[in-house]
Design a protein around this motif. Structure first.
Motif, PDB file in Angstrom:
ATOM      1  N   ASP A 141       0.851  -1.184   0.000  1.00 35.90           N
ATOM      2  CA  ASP A 141       0.000   0.000   0.000  1.00 35.90           C
ATOM      3  C   ASP A 141       0.893   1.241   0.000  1.00 35.90           C
TER       4      ASP A 141
ATOM      5  N   GLU B 209      -8.283   6.320  -1.526  1.00 37.35           N
ATOM      6  CA  GLU B 209      -8.237   6.326  -2.996  1.00 37.35           C
ATOM      7  C   GLU B 209      -6.858   5.933  -3.507  1.00 37.35           C
TER       8      GLU B 209
ATOM      9  N   ASN C 285      -4.553   4.147  -1.978  1.00 38.09           N
ATOM     10  CA  ASN C 285      -4.316   2.731  -1.708  1.00 38.09           C
ATOM     11  C   ASN C 285      -5.034   1.850  -2.726  1.00 38.09           C
ATOM     12  N   ASN C 286      -6.256   2.222  -3.083  1.00 34.62           N
ATOM     13  CA  ASN C 286      -6.998   1.452  -4.081  1.00 34.62           C
ATOM     14  C   ASN C 286      -6.335   1.536  -5.457  1.00 34.62           C
TER      15      ASN C 286
ATOM     16  N   SER D 259      -3.158  -0.533  -5.344  1.00 33.65           N
ATOM     17  CA  SER D 259      -3.501  -1.961  -5.301  1.00 33.65           C
ATOM     18  C   SER D 259      -3.923  -2.462  -6.673  1.00 33.65           C
ATOM     19  N   ASP D 260      -4.762  -1.688  -7.349  1.00 33.44           N
ATOM     20  CA  ASP D 260      -5.207  -2.079  -8.691  1.00 33.44           C
ATOM     21  C   ASP D 260      -4.033  -2.161  -9.659  1.00 33.44           C
TER      22      ASP D 260
ATOM     23  N   GLU E  98      -7.033   8.827 -11.977  1.00 36.44           N
ATOM     24  CA  GLU E  98      -6.335   8.065 -10.939  1.00 36.44           C
ATOM     25  C   GLU E  98      -4.818   8.210 -11.063  1.00 36.44           C
TER      26      GLU E  98
END
Length: 476
Positions: A212, A251, A253-254, A257-258, A269
């Motif tokens: 992360d 946001e 971290n997401n 991760s993606d 993003e």
């Protein structure tokens, strides 16, 4: 025909001549941004011939040769070096009014004592005369730098680099400081094909599993500490523009991760991640009292056909027309509000944005630091006579020229250091013309001090390079 570059080259008034010869000429060089390979300095490389030393890797020359219609085999191809040199010599007379014409003859004169104009008739003689000197220690990688009175060279280095060559140099007893610069483009370019592998390498080298944004920050901080202990005092970023998008920790971290799962992320993003990582880095730089350099504005790698043959840094980049003001203001303001704005140098590649950059720098000074945010010297396509003059004028009109940290080479060539002389002559000519016109007083003592500051003292005080650099490997 003898070289027209005489002692008073570019100096149009007696005032300019005095400023240059008395105050600027003998100042040591602090080259705080270059792309010289530290490996070649560590081994004190000797160059086989003038093509290897002077033409290989120089995309300025490549662009001129291509413009003249010369076949790529004589530029980056497999033609014999002697033939490549002849093609460069054929090109030089056609570079009139391009800075290459001045640089070429400055470099031949300053390093080799060659004062004939380079062209087809003189090519063979100059090639042989210069090649004959390359076996001498005076013309090794270190010898060439010593000839130019260089005190500090800052290279451009990936955060994953071992910095072994820098430690070798630090322990060699060579008096020129060669210090690394932290260039984290691989960490920032989340949309790039190599990003996942890059973070995997970062994880291995730091022994931190990156899952992360927090663990990514821990790994980066470890590399910042490593670079700092090896003498690094500057970072550098090559960006189209700054990033200052709003985001939340969840946001980011997401997004991370993606991306680590191999997913494609959106442009929004991507911008959010880059905004977050630049904010994180700014805090690390401030903690270490580093200077952050932002090279903004070019559009890179535009010719896919050339890239497929030559690779990156092929000389197919240009000035871009990206909006700069809003995102740059947002980034600097965000860092400043958090107390995380380091000393910063802003480099602009679009002449239409000179005043924008000069005024932006003036918004974020203070903290008892002279010129904390700098409008940096004319860069890339602008480091020529008009570009340097325009940068000096914009800085003078919108800020304080007297606070400037002066020139740098931004070069991969060991023969590029006369660019400092070129800048110094133009600086002194601008000031000398103002004295003659009555725009400045005929106070040579004071204006001479300002010249000495711009060409050396300001940079020395601003960057605060270490007196001692660690000479043994550090634990990761």
């Amino acid at each position: 025909m003898k070289n027209f570059i005489h002692d008073d080259f570019l100096l149009e008034t007696d005032h300019a001549k005095e400023l240059y010869h008395v105050h600027a000429k003998k100042q040591p060089i602090i080259d705080y941004h270059s792309h010289l390979p530290p490996s070649e300095l560590a081994e004190d490389k000797k160059f086989k011939n003038m093509v290897q030393l002077w033409i290989d890797g120089d995309h300025y020359k490549w662009r001129a040769m291509r413009a003249l219609g010369i076949s790529e085999k004589y530029i980056t191809g497999d033609a014999p070096d002697s033939e490549k040199f002849k093609k460069w010599a054929e090109t030089v007379p056609y570079t009139l009014r391009n800075p290459l014409y001045h640089w070429t003859h400055l470099e031949l004169g300053r390093y080799f004592g060659v004062h004939d104009l380079l062209g087809p008739k003189t090519a063979e003689k100059i090639y042989e005369e210069c090649n004959a000197k390359l076996d001498s220690a005076d013309y090794s990688a270190r010898g060439l730098i010593e000839r130019m009175n260089v005190e500090v060279v800052c290279t451009t280095d990936d955060p994953l680099d071992s910095l072994d060559h820098h430690r070798d140099l630090a322990g060699s007893g060579w008096p020129v400081k060669v210090l690394p610069t932290f260039r984290p483009d691989g960490l920032i370019t989340i949309e790039g094909a190599a990003f996942i592998d890059y973070l995997s390498s970062l994880s291995k080298i730091t022994d931190i599993k990156i899952t992360d944004f927090e663990t990514l920050g821990l790994a980066i901080k470890k590399r910042v500490e490593y670079f700092h202990n090896n003498g690094c005092r500057l970072s550098d970023h090559g960006l189209s523009h700054a990033y200052a998008m709003d985001f939340t920790e969840a946001e980011i971290n997401n997004i991370l991760s993606d991306r680590l799962k191999g997913k494609t992320i959106s442009k929004k993003e991507t911008a959010q991640y880059k905004s977050a990582i630049l904010g994180l880095l700014g805090g690390f730089y401030t903690e270490k009292k580093w200077t952050m350099q932002l090279h903004l504005g070019p559009i890179r790698d535009t010719n896919e056909a050339i890239l497929s043959k030559v690779g990156v840094n092929a000389g197919v980049d240009s000035i871009g027309d990206f909006p700069q003001a809003e995102q740059l203001a947002g980034l600097l303001n965000r860092l400043n509000n958090k107390g995380h704005l380091p000393k910063t140098v802003l480099y602009n590649s679009n002449p239409n944005d000179n005043e924008l950059f000069a005024t932006m720098a003036g918004n974020f000074n203070g903290d008892g630091i002279k010129g904390k945010v700098q409008f940096g010297a004319a860069w890339w396509f602008l480091d020529q006579m008009d570009g340097i003059t325009n940068q000096l004028n914009a800085l003078s009109n919108m800020g304080l020229l007297s606070c400037s940290v002066g020139m740098l080479t931004d070069s991969r060539s060991f023969l590029s250091f006369p660019r400092h002389e070129y800048y110094r002559r133009i600086l002194c000519n601008v000031l000398g013309n103002d004295i003659k016109a009555g725009l400045l007083p005929n106070d040579m003592e004071w204006i001479g001090k300002i010249v000495r500051d711009i060409t050396y003292n300001n940079a020395k005080d601003f960057f605060q390079f270490p007196d001692y650099v660690e000479q043994v490997p550090l634990e990761n």
